[in-house]
Design a protein around this motif. Structure first.
Motif, short mmCIF file in Angstrom:
data_model
loop_
_atom_site.label_atom_id
_atom_site.label_comp_id
_atom_site.label_asym_id
_atom_site.label_seq_id
_atom_site.Cartn_x
_atom_site.Cartn_y
_atom_site.Cartn_z
N CYS A 24 6.04 -20.91 53.73
CA CYS A 24 5.06 -21.29 54.76
C CYS A 24 5.58 -22.44 55.63
O CYS A 24 6.18 -23.39 55.12
CB CYS A 24 3.75 -21.70 54.11
SG CYS A 24 2.46 -22.03 55.33
N CYS A 26 3.36 -24.03 57.95
CA CYS A 26 2.16 -24.59 58.58
C CYS A 26 2.27 -26.12 58.65
O CYS A 26 3.18 -26.71 58.08
CB CYS A 26 0.90 -24.17 57.82
SG CYS A 26 0.61 -25.11 56.30
N CYS A 29 2.25 -27.81 55.15
CA CYS A 29 3.46 -27.52 54.36
C CYS A 29 4.69 -28.23 54.92
O CYS A 29 5.64 -28.49 54.19
CB CYS A 29 3.70 -26.02 54.27
SG CYS A 29 2.52 -25.20 53.17
N HIS A 249 -2.98 -25.50 50.99
CA HIS A 249 -2.32 -26.05 52.18
C HIS A 249 -3.23 -26.02 53.41
O HIS A 249 -2.79 -26.37 54.50
CB HIS A 249 -0.99 -25.31 52.45
CG HIS A 249 -1.16 -23.86 52.74
ND1 HIS A 249 -0.26 -23.14 53.48
CD2 HIS A 249 -2.13 -22.97 52.39
CE1 HIS A 249 -0.65 -21.89 53.57
NE2 HIS A 249 -1.77 -21.77 52.92
ZN LIG Z 1 1.33 -23.90 54.53
#
Ligand SMILES: [Zn+2]
Ligand SMILES: [Zn+2]
Ligand SMILES: [Zn+2]
Length: 273
Positions: A24, A26, A29, A249
């Motif tokens: 990930c 994002c 993260c 997350h």
């Molecule tokens: Zn993430």
């Protein structure tokens, strides 16, 4: 002599996948805030008992146990209490064997029958070590069955299992309190992986110094409390302080923490109270 030097440390505050999540990218993260990194969920309780001996009690053994133990520089493990059988709370058990070596003694583990049966199935090489092909180096554990509302007294600190519902799965949280003079050990309830609190448990959650409660994410989830539900339940319980844990997350630490009611905070890995 009463218990002294009591502390309660979050070893991990993440959901089952941990944060960052594999693959990930994002904002959470890839965040540079260390509080946005979350190992899998567990805590450790440390204190000095009446005889002056340091004691360490773990609640759950996450798959990140090795890393957590090294980070906190834990040098012993006197007992392990289990909330339930899920992989993110149990799969670090294998690494406990190093404490058997350093302490030269078996370690007591405490769980409900359902969880003990799961541990036995998964860690057959530990619990049925006589069947191993080679004489292997495995943990030396003593299983103890627990039941809701029957306290386990460990070296002067009382751990009372509390019935919680994790979706349809009945699991336990733990109320932690001292048997020494008032004030030395705060009254803490550790309630991770919960989607509802059954009626019989509410009376056990009165006059808490600290409540630790599951708060997975903002959207609804069938087996965990979300943001709104966690705040609502924490408000009803009314502990002096509440810390939320087991987060995905989707939860950015500083932004979310700033919006919480005054007595409530997000926990983070390594936080000691
Ligand atoms: Zn993430
Ligand atoms: Zn779970
Ligand atoms: Zn979990």
């Amino acid at each position: 002599m009463p218990v002294s030097d009591f502390s309660f440390t979050f070893l991990g505050t993440g959901t089952s996948a941990g944060v960052p999540v594999i693959t990930c990218d994002c904002d959470v993260c890839t965040s540079e805030d260390p509080k946005d990194t979350r190992l899998r969920c567990s805590v450790c309780v440390r204190f000095t008992d009446g005889g002056g001996q340091e004691r360490v009690v773990l609640i759950d053994t996450s798959p990140d146990l090795r890393q957590q133990v090294l980070k906190e520089k834990l040098t012993r493990c006197d007992a392990i209490l289990y909330t339930h059988n899920h992989v993110d709370h149990t799969f670090g058990l294998d690494d406990i064997r190093m404490f058997n070596v350093s302490m030269q003694q078996p370690i007591d583990i405490y769980a409900e029958r359902h969880t003990l049966d799961h541990l036995h199935r998964v860690f057959q090489h530990v619990f049925e070590s006589h069947k191993n092909v080679n004489n292997s180096f495995v943990a030396n554990l003593i299983p103890n069955e627990i039941a809701p509302e029957n306290p386990v007294e460990l070296h002067g600190v009382k751990f009372t299992p509390l019935r919680l519902l994790h979706g349809r799965l009945p699991i336990v949280g733990f109320k932690i309190e001292g048997s020494g003079p008032k004030g030395r050990v705060p009254k803490i309830a550790y309630c991770t992986d919960v989607s509802s609190i059954p009626p019989q448990t509410w009376s056990q959650l009165e006059d808490l110094d600290i409540l630790v409660l599951d708060m997975l994410r903002f959207r609804h989830h069938p087996t965990h409390l979300n943001y709104d539900q966690a705040i609502e339940i924490a408000t009803q319980i009314g502990a002096k302080k509440t810390y939320f844990t087991h987060m995905t997350h989707c939860v950015a630490h500083s932004e979310t923490d700033a919006k919480l009611p005054k007595t409530m905070h997000l926990a983070s890995d390594g936080l000691r109270i």
